[in-house]
Design a protein around this motif. Structure first.
Motif, short mmCIF file in Angstrom:
data_model
loop_
_atom_site.label_atom_id
_atom_site.label_comp_id
_atom_site.label_asym_id
_atom_site.label_seq_id
_atom_site.Cartn_x
_atom_site.Cartn_y
_atom_site.Cartn_z
N HIS A 1 0.54 -1.36 -0.11
CA HIS A 1 -0.17 0.51 0.36
C HIS A 1 1.08 1.29 0.05
O HIS A 1 0.36 1.99 -0.44
N THR A 2 2.42 0.69 0.49
CA THR A 2 3.16 2.29 0.53
C THR A 2 3.04 2.72 -0.82
O THR A 2 3.03 3.90 -1.34
N PHE A 3 3.78 1.64 -1.96
CA PHE A 3 4.26 1.95 -2.76
C PHE A 3 3.19 3.17 -3.88
O PHE A 3 3.26 3.67 -4.69
N SER A 4 1.65 2.03 -3.30
CA SER A 4 0.97 2.75 -4.62
C SER A 4 -0.02 3.73 -4.36
O SER A 4 0.20 4.15 -4.89
N ASP A 5 0.19 4.69 -2.68
CA ASP A 5 -0.12 5.25 -1.49
C ASP A 5 0.92 6.17 -2.46
O ASP A 5 -0.13 7.54 -3.00
N ILE A 6 1.61 6.35 -2.56
CA ILE A 6 3.16 7.60 -3.18
C ILE A 6 2.52 7.69 -4.22
O ILE A 6 2.68 8.70 -4.99
N VAL A 7 2.99 6.80 -5.17
CA VAL A 7 2.26 6.41 -6.80
C VAL A 7 1.04 7.15 -7.01
O VAL A 7 0.92 8.73 -7.75
#
Length: 252
Positions: A30-36
C-alpha cells in the motif's frame, strides 16, 4: 490529429502498464501504490487548474466566471451522479476477496472493474478537451496527469480479479478494456470541441470539475486510507510542483 491519437493511446495504455505491474507484483505494498497515486493526484491538480480551469476563464472572456464556475460544478455533479449509480475505487477496492470463489465475491469484483471503466470515460474526455485549446504543452500536461493516475489504477484491479478466480488472460483483457474506454473518451473530447469551438470554455471547465472531483473524492481518500497520510501529502505536493515546473519549461 496524430498527436491526439498517440496521447489517447498513451493515456489508455497507462492502465495496461499498471495491469502488467499488477501481474508481476500481485501483492503490491500500500505504501508504494499510495505514494504513486498521491503524486498523480498532485499532477492532476496542477493540470486541472493550469491546463483547464484558467484557460476556461481566459477563453470565456467577459463571461469567463459565468461559464467556468457552473462548468466546474456540472463536471463534478456529473461524476457524483455516476458515483451514485456505480461506486468507484475507494468504495469497492475493499471488497472482501476471501469470498473470491462465490458469486457474491465475483460480482463485487466485476462491479469494481465496471466502475473503473465508466469513470475512465470522463477522464479521457478531459484529456481530449485539453487539445481543443490548441495549447499542446498544457494538453500534454493534462494527459500525463491522467496517465499517471491510471498506472496505480491498473495495478489495483489485477489482484481482486485473480483472487475471484477470473483466468489471467481474461483478467488482462478486462484491464485493457478499461484503458480502451479512456482512449474513446479522449477522442470524444477532442472532436467535440473541434466541431463546436463555442463550447470550449464550458468544456474546459467541465473537464476541470471532473478532475477535481476525482482528486478529492477518490484519489486522496484512497491514499489516506492506509496510514500513510504524511507521505501521501508530500507526494501530492511534489507532483503538483513538478507539473508547475514542467508547464513553465514547456511554455518557455
Amino acid at each position: 490529429m496524430e498527436l491526439v491519437l498517440l496521447t489517447a493511446l498513451g493515456v489508455g495504455g497507462a492502465t495496461v502498464i499498471g495491469a502488467v505491474i499488477g501481474f508481476i507484483f500481485k501483492k503490491i505494498s500500500h505504501t508504494f501504490s499510495d505514494i504513486v497515486l498521491s503524486f498523480a493526484a498532485g499532477v492532476m491538480l496542477a493540470a486541472a487548474i493550469v491546463g483547464l480551469i484558467l484557460p476556461s476563464l481566459e477563453y470565456g472572456g467577459a463571461l469567463g466566471l459565468l461559464i467556468t464556475v457552473p462548468g466546474i460544478f456540472v463536471g463534478a455533479l456529473s461524476l457524483n451522479l455516476i458515483d451514485k449509480l456505480v461506486p468507484h475505487l475507494h468504495k469497492l477496492a475493499g471488497a472482501d476477496t476471501t469470498e473470491a470463489h462465490n458469486n457474491a465475491g465475483l460480482s463485487k469484483v466485476l462491479l469494481f472493474v465496471t466502475a473503473i471503466a465508466i469513470h475512465n470515460l470522463p477522464e479521457g474526455i478531459a484529456a481530449g478537451v485539453g487539445f481543443g485549446s490548441e495549447n499542446v504543452s498544457q494538453a500534454i500536461m493534462i494527459a500525463v496527469g491522467i496517465a499517471l493516475q491510471n498506472v496505480p489504477e491498473g495495478m489495483v484491479i489485477i489482484g481482486p480479479m485473480l483472487a475471484a478466480g477470473i483466468p489471467p488472460k481474461r483478467t488482462f483483457v478486462l484491464a485493457m478494456i478499461t484503458g480502451l474506454v479512456e482512449v474513446v473518451g479522449t477522442l470524444i473530447g477532442y472532436f467535440a470541441v473541434s466541431i463546436a469551438s463555442a463550447i470550449l470554455p464550458f468544456a474546459l471547465a467541465f473537464a476541470g470539475g471532473t478532475m477535481l472531483y476525482v482528486i478529492s473524492d477518490e484519489m486522496i481518500p484512497e491514499t489516506h486510507a492506509h496510514g500513510h497520510q504524511r507521505g501521501a501529502t508530500y507526494a501530492l505536493l511534489v507532483g503538483f510542483c513538478f507539473m508547475l515546473v514542467m508547464d513553465v519549461l514547456l511554455g518557455a
